[in-house]
Design a protein around this motif. Structure first.
Motif, PDB file in Angstrom:
ATOM      1  N   ARG A  82       6.690   9.003  10.942  1.00  0.00           N
ATOM      2  CA  ARG A  82       7.649   7.966  10.607  1.00  0.00           C
ATOM      3  C   ARG A  82       8.382   8.390   9.335  1.00  0.00           C
ATOM      4  O   ARG A  82       7.755   8.870   8.388  1.00  0.00           O
ATOM      5  CB  ARG A  82       6.928   6.640  10.382  1.00  0.00           C
ATOM      6  N   VAL A  84       9.390   7.608   6.404  1.00  0.00           N
ATOM      7  CA  VAL A  84       9.197   6.717   5.253  1.00  0.00           C
ATOM      8  C   VAL A  84       8.466   7.532   4.187  1.00  0.00           C
ATOM      9  O   VAL A  84       8.001   8.636   4.456  1.00  0.00           O
ATOM     10  CB  VAL A  84       8.385   5.454   5.641  1.00  0.00           C
ATOM     11  N   GLY A  85       8.344   6.987   2.982  1.00  0.00           N
ATOM     12  CA  GLY A  85       7.693   7.699   1.896  1.00  0.00           C
ATOM     13  C   GLY A  85       6.231   8.011   2.179  1.00  0.00           C
ATOM     14  O   GLY A  85       5.573   7.339   2.980  1.00  0.00           O
ATOM     15  N   LYS A  86       5.701   9.031   1.488  1.00  0.00           N
ATOM     16  CA  LYS A  86       4.322   9.468   1.736  1.00  0.00           C
ATOM     17  C   LYS A  86       3.284   8.387   1.470  1.00  0.00           C
ATOM     18  O   LYS A  86       2.202   8.410   2.045  1.00  0.00           O
ATOM     19  CB  LYS A  86       3.998  10.699   0.877  1.00  0.00           C
ATOM     20  N   SER A  87       3.584   7.451   0.591  1.00  0.00           N
ATOM     21  CA  SER A  87       2.619   6.412   0.246  1.00  0.00           C
ATOM     22  C   SER A  87       2.797   5.140   1.083  1.00  0.00           C
ATOM     23  O   SER A  87       2.063   4.175   0.898  1.00  0.00           O
ATOM     24  CB  SER A  87       2.735   6.055  -1.235  1.00  0.00           C
ATOM     25  N   HIS A  88       3.749   5.146   2.011  1.00  0.00           N
ATOM     26  CA  HIS A  88       4.021   3.975   2.845  1.00  0.00           C
ATOM     27  C   HIS A  88       2.920   3.824   3.894  1.00  0.00           C
ATOM     28  O   HIS A  88       2.465   4.800   4.478  1.00  0.00           O
ATOM     29  CB  HIS A  88       5.377   4.130   3.530  1.00  0.00           C
ATOM     30  N   ASP A  89       2.504   2.588   4.131  1.00  0.00           N
ATOM     31  CA  ASP A  89       1.416   2.344   5.079  1.00  0.00           C
ATOM     32  C   ASP A  89       1.754   2.772   6.508  1.00  0.00           C
ATOM     33  O   ASP A  89       0.844   3.006   7.319  1.00  0.00           O
ATOM     34  CB  ASP A  89       1.020   0.867   5.069  1.00  0.00           C
ATOM     35  N   ASP A  90       3.038   2.852   6.842  1.00  0.00           N
ATOM     36  CA  ASP A  90       3.435   3.282   8.186  1.00  0.00           C
ATOM     37  C   ASP A  90       3.377   4.789   8.367  1.00  0.00           C
ATOM     38  O   ASP A  90       3.515   5.278   9.493  1.00  0.00           O
ATOM     39  CB  ASP A  90       4.860   2.809   8.499  1.00  0.00           C
ATOM     40  N   ARG A  91       3.188   5.509   7.297  1.00  0.00           N
ATOM     41  CA  ARG A  91       3.244   6.973   7.354  1.00  0.00           C
ATOM     42  C   ARG A  91       1.942   7.539   7.927  1.00  0.00           C
ATOM     43  O   ARG A  91       0.835   7.253   7.437  1.00  0.00           O
ATOM     44  CB  ARG A  91       3.488   7.520   5.947  1.00  0.00           C
ATOM     45  N   LYS A  94      -0.164   9.457   5.382  1.00  0.00           N
ATOM     46  CA  LYS A  94      -1.010   8.657   4.485  1.00  0.00           C
ATOM     47  C   LYS A  94      -2.342   8.312   5.154  1.00  0.00           C
ATOM     48  O   LYS A  94      -3.406   8.424   4.542  1.00  0.00           O
ATOM     49  CB  LYS A  94      -0.304   7.373   4.063  1.00  0.00           C
ATOM     50  N   LYS A 117      12.101  11.299   2.440  1.00  0.00           N
ATOM     51  CA  LYS A 117      13.112  10.724   1.549  1.00  0.00           C
ATOM     52  C   LYS A 117      14.537  11.025   2.009  1.00  0.00           C
ATOM     53  O   LYS A 117      15.493  10.669   1.333  1.00  0.00           O
ATOM     54  CB  LYS A 117      12.911  11.247   0.129  1.00  0.00           C
ATOM     55  N   PRO A 191       8.301   1.683  12.593  1.00  0.00           N
ATOM     56  CA  PRO A 191       9.669   1.786  12.070  1.00  0.00           C
ATOM     57  C   PRO A 191      10.570   2.581  13.014  1.00  0.00           C
ATOM     58  O   PRO A 191      10.083   3.476  13.716  1.00  0.00           O
ATOM     59  CB  PRO A 191       9.470   2.496  10.731  1.00  0.00           C
TER      60      PRO A 191
END
Length: 272
Positions: A82, A84-91, A94, A117, A191
């Motif tokens: 996904r 999104v940023g590396k710290s995002h729960d959807d990633r 992570k 990003k 996402p």
């Protein structure tokens, strides 16, 4: 004990009684392929996916696997991600880091993740470039039958709609042939912005495992595996389009997910 058989076209099917048994079977399978790949070529290149797959791999951080797997020889990729940023729960990155990779000895430089990003298109392009560079340097082995990389193992989950990686039914991404990694800006599940391996890359792998659990997956599993008359629902089902050209396909299912398979309709496979 898993019920196991080989379909003439759809690979090896393993139906496990429960999630605990499935998890043990899955990590045994991963550890075996890791060992064989490292003995043969000095490295193990694995591509992960999202969903419940990482939790089912959790026993890899326990004994004996945490002691017998040569983590320093692992190279980790993602068959889908996904944007999104590396710290995002959807990633997916992570999830894999939190529950697996941070707890074992995989070198940080061997963890090959996307740039979340930038736009989905740019993330896919940059990820494909990185994979092409690693294939050129022979960190990844090239396929014998195409220009694609030959991953040692690609692990895929499957949705109730039969999607694998981020390849969804009737989506244009299914038709991408020339790129190794493609992108979505309109995924039917949030996402919406994602990258995914294309079917040629998935089907170039030495080993592909599809993991599906729960009754909600049962109909899609039936359409993906069983012999069926030609019909739109199976022809466009991404899971049915997974068919390694020069590799091995294995299905890891629990009993609810496998409950609609034709094999279970035979008297000797009746679970009652």
């Amino acid at each position: 004990m898993a019920l196991t058989w080989t379909h003439k076209d759809r690979g090896e099917i393993r139906v496990h009684e429960n999630l605990e048994e499935l998890s043990i079977g899955l990590v045994d399978y991963i550890a075996e392929i890791s060992e064989a790949s490292i003995l043969e070529q000095g490295a193990f290149c694995i591509a992960l996916s999202g969903g419940p797959l990482i939790s089912l791999m959790g026993k890899l951080i326990e004994s004996p696997y945490n002691k017998i797997v040569d983590w320093a020889k692992w190279y980790v990729f993602w068959a889908e991600e996904r944007v999104v940023g590396k710290s995002h729960d959807d990633r997916n990155y992570k999830q894999a880091m939190d529950y697996l990779l941070s707890k074992v000895g995989v070198f940080p430089g061997h963890i090959c993740s996307i740039n979340g990003k930038v736009s989905a298109e740019e993330a896919a392009s940059k990820y494909e470039f990185a994979i092409r560079q690693m294939t050129r340097k022979r960190t990844l082995t090239p396929s014998e039958t195409s220009e694609c990389p030959k991953f040692d193992l690609i692990l895929l989950g499957m949705g109730s709609d039969g999607h694998v990686a981020s390849l969804f039914p009737n989506h244009p991404a299914l038709e991408v042939k020339d790129d190794w990694v493609t992108y979505l800006t309109n995924a039917p599940k949030p996402p919406p912005e994602r990258i995914t391996f294309t079917l040629p890359v998935i089907n170039a792998a030495a080993n592909v495992a599809i993991v599906a659990t729960g009754e909600s997956k049962a109909n899609a599993i039936h359409l993906a595996i069983d012999d069926l008359p030609l019909q739109d629902s199976s022809l466009s089902l991404p899971a049915r389009l997974v068919q390694p050209s020069n590799g091995k396909l294995v299905w890891f299912l629990d009993t609810p997910a496998g409950s609609k398979l034709d094999r279970f309709k035979l008297p000797e496979w009746n679970l009652d």
